[in-house]
Design a protein around this motif. Structure first.
Motif, mmCIF file in Angstrom:
data_model
loop_
_atom_site.group_PDB
_atom_site.id
_atom_site.type_symbol
_atom_site.label_atom_id
_atom_site.label_comp_id
_atom_site.label_asym_id
_atom_site.label_seq_id
_atom_site.Cartn_x
_atom_site.Cartn_y
_atom_site.Cartn_z
ATOM 1 N N TRP A 126 43.634 59.388 148.946
ATOM 2 C CA TRP A 126 43.120 58.451 149.927
ATOM 3 C C TRP A 126 41.962 59.094 150.683
ATOM 4 C CZ3 TRP A 126 43.436 58.312 155.437
ATOM 5 C CH2 TRP A 126 44.209 59.292 156.040
ATOM 6 N N TYR A 161 48.660 53.995 147.846
ATOM 7 C CA TYR A 161 49.919 53.747 148.531
ATOM 8 C C TYR A 161 50.586 55.076 148.901
ATOM 9 C CZ TYR A 161 49.151 49.027 146.905
ATOM 10 O OH TYR A 161 48.603 47.788 146.681
ATOM 11 N N ARG A 162 50.673 55.343 150.196
ATOM 12 C CA ARG A 162 51.392 56.496 150.700
ATOM 13 C C ARG A 162 52.496 55.956 151.628
ATOM 14 N NH1 ARG A 162 49.388 58.079 146.837
ATOM 15 N NH2 ARG A 162 47.832 59.722 146.544
ATOM 16 N N GLU A 163 52.552 56.421 152.873
ATOM 17 C CA GLU A 163 53.493 55.789 153.800
ATOM 18 C C GLU A 163 53.043 54.372 154.130
ATOM 19 O OE1 GLU A 163 52.187 58.748 154.187
ATOM 20 O OE2 GLU A 163 53.885 60.143 154.146
ATOM 21 N N THR A 164 51.746 54.151 153.932
ATOM 22 C CA THR A 164 51.171 52.834 154.138
ATOM 23 C C THR A 164 50.071 52.642 153.099
ATOM 24 O OG1 THR A 164 50.135 51.388 155.792
ATOM 25 C CG2 THR A 164 49.474 53.719 155.803
ATOM 26 N N SER A 273 52.668 70.405 157.802
ATOM 27 C CA SER A 273 53.919 69.680 158.013
ATOM 28 C C SER A 273 55.027 70.157 157.091
ATOM 29 C CB SER A 273 53.692 68.180 157.805
ATOM 30 O OG SER A 273 53.301 67.920 156.456
ATOM 31 N N PHE A 466 48.608 67.566 156.861
ATOM 32 C CA PHE A 466 49.362 67.129 155.681
ATOM 33 C C PHE A 466 48.577 67.398 154.412
ATOM 34 C CE2 PHE A 466 50.541 64.726 159.384
ATOM 35 C CZ PHE A 466 51.928 64.688 159.338
#
Length: 469
Positions: A126, A161-164, A273, A466
């Motif tokens: 992304w 598409y990741r957490e969103t 993280s 991250f």
């Protein structure tokens, strides 16, 4: 306008070292950034790169004649645990070029889609990690640190598409090579001596032509890593994920996933993280480098002659040479930050200052840069302790010109990168381009960039970074 001329050497190695794979391409590629200075360094035609054929290559939609289009195989110790097969899971090397001065470079598309090494991943990137690596790596280059570089950033027009759901992007990464400690481990754990020998010959020819044998190769790689990590430390840089698959044999900084630069100084500072226990904290980086180099040495021992006891002795001696090499490089870098020649007395001053900074988490960059103009004192609450240190330092006769070359005024601060990313997600790339321009001149005082030197406000602090995968 001319397309790149490729001269691929890695694909001449045994085919089990890589997989032939084509990038997946982009639905609606748009150029975010093109590094014309780097293109000129590489001997590439900037007009061609900015044109439709260049955009097609940089986005993975079409590759010029001679492109290699491969994903490299490698293994790696991740947080100390061996993963015997990793490999380029979201990157495709499209080929090698030879610059006008004869230097050889890889061109790699990061975020180009699935490969045989993707391991359940989509192989995409992304926008955020692309912009972060672009800014971090180009700053490092401007600061004189060996590093991979960013030739271009492309918005793909696809969603990731990741957490969103996030906008996709591809970065063209330039490296003197992408061979890692983990590349050697891939064949070492398989007992593939033929591949190890071919890879070693390739690395000696490409990076260390003065190495007469495998032992000298190891010694030179140890020296390169010692110097590199000392430079990281002197900038307050924390790689964040120093797995063996993220240590380049060339001695370049590679893989800026959760990388960050310290604001307030403390030796235990970490941001990643996934680094729950601080394995890759700032102060741990030289220790991890030794550990990684020991894994590299283990892979080379079978190539060091029939007498394995002597081979182990030579390999051990080379790895054990790291601390002295590192300390010499560290001494040179940190004494220069005080404007002093390397000496034990100067090191004493460095350590005293770092102790004062750690107690108050004084800003790493601002303190060292502020020694030149007298503003460093403002970073401390206990100004009396700083004044005592400053009097001793001034009596040592610091050289302002040495300090000016050693202490950047600006670094890629986490909060500024996050602000640029958030603006870009909303379609506004102006903060990214402004930050990029400023970071390319980190030692230059410019009033229009003064705000970019400031530390974050409490509400702006970024404490976690991250990987982006």
């Amino acid at each position: 306008m001319n397309a790149p001329i490729f001269d691929n050497s890695y694909t001449a190695l045994p085919p089990r070292m890589f997989a032939q794979v084509a990038p997946e391409g982009s639905t609606d590629p748009q150029l975010i950034a093109l590094n014309l200075d780097l293109a000129d360094r590489l001997g590439l035609d900037g007009d061609w790169l900015a044109g439709p054929e260049g955009l097609a290559m940089l986005s993975g939609n079409a590759l010029p004649r001679g492109a290699a289009s491969i994903a490299q195989a490698y293994a790696g110790h991740q947080f100390g645990h061996l993963s015997p097969q990793l490999g380029d899971g979201r990157a495709v090397m499209i080929g090698e070029i030879v610059a006008p001065d004869g230097a050889r470079f890889d061109l790699q598309l990061k975020g180009a889609g699935r490969t045989p090494f993707s391991r359940q991943g989509d192989g995409k990137s992304w926008l955020g990690p692309v912009l972060r690596e672009y800014l971090d790596s180009e700053f490092m280059a401007a600061a004189g640190v060996p590093t991979t570089r960013a030739l271009a950033a492309i918005a793909t027009g696809d969603m990731v598409y990741r957490e969103t759901i996030l906008p996709g992007a591809v970065m063209t990464r330039v490296a003197s090579s992408h061979v890692r400690v983990g590349t050697f481990e891939y064949f070492g754990v398989r007992g593939d001596i033929e591949a190890l020998r071919a890879l070693t010959d390739h690395i000696i020819a490409r990076h260390y032509p003065d190495a007469a044998d495998v032992s000298e190769l190891l010694e030179q790689v140890v020296g390169a890593q010692a110097g590199l990590v000392a430079q990281w430390m002197a900038l307050g840089f924390i790689h964040g994920v120093m797995n063996t698959d993220n240590m380049a044999i060339s001695g370049e900084t590679i893989d800026y996933g959760p990388a960050a630069f310290m604001d307030g100084y403390h030796p235990d500072t970490k941001f990643s993280s996934i680094d729950l226990h601080g394995r890759y904290a700032w102060a741990e980086q030289p220790h991890v480098a030794v550990w990684n180099l020991a894994q590299f040495a283990s892979c080379l021992i079978p190539l060091m002659g029939a007498d394995q006891d002597k081979a182990i002795e030579r390999a051990t001696r080379a790895v054990h040479g790291f601390p002295d090499l590192y300390q010499a490089a560290w001494k040179k870098r940190f004494c220069a930050k005080l404007g002093l020649p390397a000496s034990d007395a100067a090191v004493g001053l460095v350590n005293r200052l770092l102790d004062l900074m750690a107690k108050e988490r004084a800003d790493f960059t601002i303190v060292f840069a502020g020694l030149s103009d007298g503003t460093a004192r403002d970073a401390f609450i206990d100004t009396g302790a700083f004044d005592l240190w400053r009097d001793d330092w001034r009596s040592s006769g610091p050289d302002p010109e040495i300090m000016a070359r050693a202490n950047p005024l600006r670094i890629p601060r986490n909060h500024r990168i996050e602000q640029a990313i958030q603006a870009a997600v909303g379609g506004d790339y102006r903060p990214f381009h402004r930050l990029d321009a400023a970071l390319r001149h980190p030692f230059e005082m410019r009033e229009e960039w003064a705000d970019l030197s400031k530390p974050p406000l409490e509400a702006e602090r970024v404490t976690r970074t991250f990987c982006g995968t």
